[in-house]
Every structure is written in C-alpha cells, then in structure tokens.
Design an enzyme around this catalytic site. Structure first.
Site, PDB file in Angstrom:
ATOM      1  N   LYS A   1      39.227 -81.498   1.527  1.00  0.00           N
ATOM      2  CA  LYS A   1      39.777 -80.301   2.193  1.00  0.00           C
ATOM      3  C   LYS A   1      40.012 -79.171   1.176  1.00  0.00           C
ATOM      4  O   LYS A   1      39.616 -78.031   1.400  1.00  0.00           O
ATOM      5  CB  LYS A   1      41.090 -80.683   2.890  1.00  0.00           C
ATOM      6  CG  LYS A   1      41.953 -79.519   3.307  1.00  0.00           C
ATOM      7  CD  LYS A   1      42.053 -79.329   4.772  1.00  0.00           C
ATOM      8  CE  LYS A   1      42.818 -78.056   5.080  1.00  0.00           C
ATOM      9  NZ  LYS A   1      42.701 -77.601   6.419  1.00  0.00           N
TER      10      LYS A   1
ATOM     11  N   THR B   1      48.216 -81.260   5.552  1.00  0.00           N
ATOM     12  CA  THR B   1      47.501 -80.847   4.332  1.00  0.00           C
ATOM     13  C   THR B   1      48.507 -80.869   3.191  1.00  0.00           C
ATOM     14  O   THR B   1      49.473 -80.091   3.198  1.00  0.00           O
ATOM     15  CB  THR B   1      46.933 -79.415   4.490  1.00  0.00           C
ATOM     16  OG1 THR B   1      46.079 -79.390   5.633  1.00  0.00           O
ATOM     17  CG2 THR B   1      46.132 -79.025   3.253  1.00  0.00           C
TER      18      THR B   1
ATOM     19  N   LYS C   1      48.257 -71.362   0.852  1.00  0.00           N
ATOM     20  CA  LYS C   1      48.783 -72.719   0.655  1.00  0.00           C
ATOM     21  C   LYS C   1      47.683 -73.643   0.118  1.00  0.00           C
ATOM     22  O   LYS C   1      47.880 -74.361  -0.859  1.00  0.00           O
ATOM     23  CB  LYS C   1      49.322 -73.266   1.981  1.00  0.00           C
ATOM     24  CG  LYS C   1      49.747 -74.724   1.874  1.00  0.00           C
ATOM     25  CD  LYS C   1      50.040 -75.393   3.199  1.00  0.00           C
ATOM     26  CE  LYS C   1      50.202 -76.896   2.978  1.00  0.00           C
ATOM     27  NZ  LYS C   1      50.485 -77.651   4.176  1.00  0.00           N
TER      28      LYS C   1
HETATM   29  P1  NAD Z   1      54.346 -76.231  11.765  1.00  0.00           P
HETATM   30  O1  NAD Z   1      55.351 -75.701  10.807  1.00  0.00           O
HETATM   31  O2  NAD Z   1      54.087 -75.491  13.030  1.00  0.00           O
HETATM   32  O3  NAD Z   1      54.741 -77.740  12.187  1.00  0.00           O
HETATM   33  C1  NAD Z   1      55.338 -78.667  11.321  1.00  0.00           C
HETATM   34  C2  NAD Z   1      56.437 -79.360  12.117  1.00  0.00           C
HETATM   35  O4  NAD Z   1      57.002 -80.396  11.311  1.00  0.00           O
HETATM   36  C3  NAD Z   1      57.581 -78.415  12.501  1.00  0.00           C
HETATM   37  O5  NAD Z   1      57.733 -78.405  13.918  1.00  0.00           O
HETATM   38  C4  NAD Z   1      58.804 -79.020  11.795  1.00  0.00           C
HETATM   39  O6  NAD Z   1      59.998 -78.897  12.534  1.00  0.00           O
HETATM   40  C5  NAD Z   1      58.384 -80.463  11.662  1.00  0.00           C
HETATM   41  N1  NAD Z   1      59.113 -81.210  10.636  1.00  0.00           N
HETATM   42  C6  NAD Z   1      59.350 -80.862   9.353  1.00  0.00           C
HETATM   43  N2  NAD Z   1      60.035 -81.845   8.731  1.00  0.00           N
HETATM   44  C7  NAD Z   1      60.230 -82.826   9.650  1.00  0.00           C
HETATM   45  C8  NAD Z   1      60.861 -84.104   9.645  1.00  0.00           C
HETATM   46  N3  NAD Z   1      61.468 -84.559   8.543  1.00  0.00           N
HETATM   47  N4  NAD Z   1      60.859 -84.837  10.768  1.00  0.00           N
HETATM   48  C9  NAD Z   1      60.259 -84.380  11.892  1.00  0.00           C
HETATM   49  N5  NAD Z   1      59.630 -83.190  11.977  1.00  0.00           N
HETATM   50  C10 NAD Z   1      59.633 -82.419  10.873  1.00  0.00           C
HETATM   51  O7  NAD Z   1      53.001 -76.419  10.922  1.00  0.00           O
HETATM   52  P2  NAD Z   1      51.524 -76.609  11.516  1.00  0.00           P
HETATM   53  O8  NAD Z   1      50.840 -75.288  11.588  1.00  0.00           O
HETATM   54  O9  NAD Z   1      51.599 -77.490  12.699  1.00  0.00           O
HETATM   55  O10 NAD Z   1      50.839 -77.376  10.286  1.00  0.00           O
HETATM   56  C11 NAD Z   1      51.069 -78.755  10.059  1.00  0.00           C
HETATM   57  C12 NAD Z   1      50.164 -79.213   8.934  1.00  0.00           C
HETATM   58  O11 NAD Z   1      48.804 -78.969   9.294  1.00  0.00           O
HETATM   59  C13 NAD Z   1      50.386 -78.465   7.615  1.00  0.00           C
HETATM   60  O12 NAD Z   1      50.268 -79.360   6.547  1.00  0.00           O
HETATM   61  C14 NAD Z   1      49.272 -77.416   7.597  1.00  0.00           C
HETATM   62  O13 NAD Z   1      48.894 -77.034   6.300  1.00  0.00           O
HETATM   63  C15 NAD Z   1      48.168 -78.186   8.295  1.00  0.00           C
HETATM   64  N6  NAD Z   1      47.151 -77.328   8.945  1.00  0.00           N
HETATM   65  C16 NAD Z   1      47.544 -76.296   9.732  1.00  0.00           C
HETATM   66  C17 NAD Z   1      46.577 -75.499  10.347  1.00  0.00           C
HETATM   67  C18 NAD Z   1      46.969 -74.343  11.254  1.00  0.00           C
HETATM   68  O14 NAD Z   1      46.077 -73.570  11.643  1.00  0.00           O
HETATM   69  N7  NAD Z   1      48.256 -74.197  11.619  1.00  0.00           N
HETATM   70  C19 NAD Z   1      45.220 -75.771  10.145  1.00  0.00           C
HETATM   71  C20 NAD Z   1      44.848 -76.862   9.363  1.00  0.00           C
HETATM   72  C21 NAD Z   1      45.839 -77.638   8.760  1.00  0.00           C
END
Ligand code: NAD
Length: 302
Positions: free
Chosen positions: A170, A95, A245
């Site tokens: 979204k 997102t 966010k």
């Molecule tokens: P998260 O922080 O758990 O996971 C993100 C991952 O990306 C982390 O493990 C981090 O180490 C990795 N990362 C960051 N930079 C990197 C790079 N350069 N190379 C490789 N890996 C890298 O976050 P999440 O909860 O999994 O959310 C991910 C996305 O999904 C976000 O944009 C969030 O807004 C969206 N989202 C999350 C949810 C939820 O319920 N968690 C729901 C809908 C949407």
C-alpha cells in the site's frame, strides 16, 4: 455459504459501510466504536453494537479492525487478545506503519491467534459499493479463510507476502502516486509559464512516456479529463490528508530501512504542508494550486 461471526472494531467512514456489507452478505457482525454517530449508523445497517470491544470479540471467528493508526490497532489488540478464542483470525484493514503491522502480527501469534494485515484502496465510495481492493500480508491459509469476508467487502484481494506485506504494498503504491501527482502538477504549471495549453500537454503526455494514473485519470487541472476532481472544485476523491498520512508512513519506512528515496521523502514533506490547509476537504490533486501559487506546498515551485 459459510457465514462467520465477526467482531468489527472501528465503524467510521470506511468501517461503517464495510460492516454493513458483511451484514448484507449474511455474516453476524458485532461492532464497537467510541463515537455515537458511527454507532447509530451501524445499528441502522444491522450491526449488533456492543459497549466494549471485549464483548464483541468473545466468541467471534474473526476480529476485524478498521482504525485510524497503528497505536489504535495495538491498543485494541492489547485489550482483546486475552479474551479471544485461540485460533481466532485477526484481520486488520487499517492503514498503519509496516513496523506496527509486524508488531500486531507478533502479538497475535504470541496469544495463539492467526492474523493478516489487509489495508484497502478504493476509499469510502469503494467501501459503500463493496468494490475495495485488499492488499494482504500473512499466511496463505489465513488469506484463504478470510476470502469470503474480503469478497463481501471488495472486488479484488491480493496476498502480497508475509506479515506486513499488505501495508508495504500500500505505501509503495501510494509513494508512486504522490510523487507522480507532484510531477504531473509541476509539468502543468511549467507548461502554463511557457504558454502551453492544458489540453495540448495532456494530448501529448497522456499518449507518450509521461502517461500515468495521476495524469490520465486524476488529471490535476480542469478540462482534459471531465471526471477528475479538478472539474469539481477538487472535492475528493482521495483527500489530501490521507495522501499525507500514507506518504508519512512511507517516509517512516524509508528512514528506518535507510532507503535512498529522495523524491518519496520530499513528496511526504510537500503533502504534509499542503494537507495542513486542504485537510480532508480537498482531493490530493489540488496540490497543483499550491504549486502554482507558491503556497501550502512549502516552496514546492520555488
Ligand atoms: P475514521 O476516523 O472515519 O474511522 C475510524 C473509527 O475508529 C472512528 O469512528 C473512531 O471512533 C474509531 N476508533 C478509534 N479508536 C477506537 C477504539 N479504541 N475502539 C473502537 N473504535 C475506535 O477513519 P476512516 O476514514 O474510516 O479510515 C480508517 C482506516 O482506513 C485508516 O487507517 C485510513 O487510513 C484507512 N483508509 C481510509 C480511506 C478513506 O478514504 N477514508 C481509504 C483507504 C484507507
């Protein structure tokens, strides 16, 4: 079944289980993340983890990113576009800002790649159960070719229009949700001050013109809807920090488009303040307590 080789960058709370579902569906998944715990869980799920994103991308049919914010997506694109095969599909499920999503599409196209933005709703539970909803932006034929992967990770996928349209859908949806949760919460707190029981207000509003998802599914007070987070000490659900966010992204788009959306902007302010205390530990419906207590929601009930 047609199987693909997928480079999966970002194996966190969402990306980890999504990658596992792709493996389960028979796809080859080469994964990369910076955090050892995310890497360990992915390896257990059958993802072939590699130390550099470029190693995952070389030879992949699809590059799937699930990263925290637009700058991470643009940084990863910068790193890997040069090593991807021309015509590779870049599928960003993070997102992010609509403007960043459009920039990511443009960079992919300049490098001869195909691309879709495809953010999700459904949270970690949906990621684990493969019941996510994808909102996609891009070309029809790219959406069709992504379909087998989207189907392996979710239950519904909607092509919303051209580049950035998935992110636009979204944040518009979540702006409705944030504003309506505040409205429902304020109404319950007003009802309390007028001596109205939660159940009585619920019985009327849930079958009258006040009906909405924030009231009838995610009811912010305990009692009327036994499955809502309010009955479980506001455990998420959809965490306050994630709502803050998404409303921040909506506010950016409102400002850059000079759109008249006063409630959307105010909701972003209230959730930003509330999320500072509630973070990822509380469901976004917990804002009712901040409104009731005149705290954390930056004067939300004054
Ligand atoms: P998260 O922080 O758990 O996971 C993100 C991952 O990306 C982390 O493990 C981090 O180490 C990795 N990362 C960051 N930079 C990197 C790079 N350069 N190379 C490789 N890996 C890298 O976050 P999440 O909860 O999994 O959310 C991910 C996305 O999904 C976000 O944009 C969030 O807004 C969206 N989202 C999350 C949810 C939820 O319920 N968690 C729901 C809908 C949407």
């Amino acid at each position: 079944m047609v199987t693909s080789t997928v480079a999966f960058i970002g194996l966190g709370h969402m990306g980890g289980p999504m990658a596992a579902n792709l493996v389960r569906a028979g796809h080859r998944v080469l994964g990369h993340d910076l955090v050892p715990a995310a890497v360990d869980a992915a390896v257990k799920a059958g993802v072939e983890v590699v130390p550099h994103a470029t190693e995952a991308v070389t030879g992949a049919d699809v590059v799937l990113t699930m990263l925290p914010a637009g700058r991470h997506v643009l940084d990863v694109y910068e790193e890997v576009l040069a090593v991807a095969r021309v015509g590779t599909l870049f599928l960003d499920c993070s997102t992010i800002d609509v403007a960043d999503a459009r920039a990511a599409h443009a960079r992919a196209a300049d490098a001869g790649m195909r691309s879709l933005d495809a953010p999700v709703s459904g949270g970690v539970v949906g990621a684990e159960a493969a019941t996510l909803t994808f909102m996609a932006g891009g070309e029809e034929e790219d959406f069709s070719s992504a379909r087998p992967l989207l189907d392996a990770m979710g239950k519904k996928a909607v092509l919303c229009g051209g580049p950035g349209s998935g992110q636009a859908a979204k944040i518009c949806n979540n702006m409705i949700l944030g504003v309506s949760m505040i409205a429902v919460s304020e109404a319950f707190v007003l009802g309390e001050s007028l001596g109205l029981s939660h159940q009585a207000l619920y019985d009327v509003a849930s079958t009258a013109s006040g009906q909405c998802w924030a009231l009838s599914v995610n009811c912010p007070v305990p009692g009327p809807v036994p499955t809502s987070p309010a009955n479980h000490d506001y455990r998420p659900g959809f965490a306050a920090a994630l709502m803050a966010k998404d409303l921040g992204l909506a506010a950016n788009a409102v400002r850059s488009g000079s759109v008249n959306a006063e409630l959307g902007l105010r909701a972003a302010e209230l959730y930003a303040a509330y999320a500072q205390q509630a973070g990822t530990a509380e469901d976004f419906s917990g804002i009712v307590r901040a409104i009731r207590n005149h705290d954390g929601a930056e004067g939300g009930s004054s």
